[in-house]
Motif scaffolding. Structure first.
Motif, PDB file in Angstrom:
ATOM      1  N   GLY A  73       0.768  -1.237   0.000  1.00  0.00           N
ATOM      2  CA  GLY A  73       0.000   0.000   0.000  1.00  0.00           C
ATOM      3  C   GLY A  73       0.795   1.281   0.000  1.00  0.00           C
ATOM      4  N   ARG A  75       2.566   4.315  -1.522  1.00  0.00           N
ATOM      5  CA  ARG A  75       2.520   4.976  -2.827  1.00  0.00           C
ATOM      6  C   ARG A  75       3.615   6.015  -2.998  1.00  0.00           C
ATOM      7  NH1 ARG A  75       0.368  10.017  -2.309  1.00  0.00           N
ATOM      8  NH2 ARG A  75      -0.859  10.496  -0.439  1.00  0.00           N
ATOM      9  N   SER A 108      -1.671   4.388   0.493  1.00  0.00           N
ATOM     10  CA  SER A 108      -2.800   4.680  -0.392  1.00  0.00           C
ATOM     11  C   SER A 108      -4.086   4.995   0.365  1.00  0.00           C
ATOM     12  CB  SER A 108      -3.040   3.508  -1.352  1.00  0.00           C
ATOM     13  OG  SER A 108      -3.230   2.302  -0.628  1.00  0.00           O
TER      14      SER A 108
END
Length: 238
Positions: A73, A75, A108
């Protein structure tokens, strides 16, 4: 200068792009910024008992290291040096030191983890990184207000009776890194030690059996690890 090169590296690393999931992208990144023998030393600290762990990532494993960073997750990754100081050493070696530096993982779901620590970077005459060392001494995880409000709303039933508030699952483990990165660093450490074990065995007398050599090697590694942890703890208490 070494400082400018470090800033370019940090800016390139933090640029959000889908290419971060592409291993070939990171192979080119490593070639651009690291020397052929360049690697990373990364120290993390347990948030509860303050136990430090130190990992080393050799050059061959760097593309996979960066690729793994952007799993679970994540980013965007930022390294923020504060008041960098550059020193020129023999053979045109540049040393950039930051007594305070920050590493930030952006996820994210909007949450982010901030690790505070120090940064030291060694660059060769061509301004390629020979060694990048980040020593974290703590980390803090933040979640968006919207997630906190949603958790609070869920905890209040329709008849206004309150239940336990359940916050979103933490994105990192007790050392402030994701599970994928922790597994990668552990495997890399084991593989590096296996190479050291082979070299150690070849350097020993033939009178030693493989098992005797292994036991001696483990004792040596444990002694070095104990000294290293004592030094890290003393450094963090300063």
């Amino acid at each position: 200068s070494g400082i400018m090169r470090l800033l370019f590296y940090c800016e390139h690393l933090s640029a959000g792009t889908e290419q971060h999931k592409d291993l070939e992208f990171w192979k080119k990144f490593v070639i651009e910024y690291f020397a052929d023998i360049g690697g990373i030393k990364y120290t993390v600290v347990n948030s509860i008992d303050k136990t430090p762990k130190q990992y080393e990532v050799p050059n061959a494993a760097l593309p996979r290291y960066y690729n793994t960073l952007f799993q679970d997750g994540i980013r965007r990754v930022q390294i923020i040096p504060e008041n960098p100081r550059e020193i020129m050493m023999a053979q045109e070696v540049h040393v950039v030191e930051c007594i305070r530096a920050t590493m930030v993982y952006w996820f994210s779901n909007g949450s982010h983890v901030i690790s505070h620590g120090s940064l030291r970077v060694f660059l060769n005459a061509t301004l390629k990184i020979d060694s990048l060392e980040f020593h974290s001494h703590d980390h803090v995880e933040y979640i968006p207000r919207s997630l906190a409000v949603a958790a609070l709303s869920t905890a209040i039933s329709s008849d206004n009776t309150r239940t336990n508030i359940t916050l979103p699952h933490s994105q990192v483990n007790g050392f402030g890194i994701t599970d994928s990165l922790a597994r990668f660093l552990q495997v890399t450490q084991v593989m590096a030690q296996m190479g050291e074990l082979v070299n150690y065995y070849l350097s020993q007398s033939n009178l030693n059996s493989p098992l005797q050599t292994f036991n001696k090697f483990v004792s040596q590694i444990n002694a070095q690890r104990e000294v290293s942890q004592q030094q890290l703890q003393a450094h963090m208490q300063q």
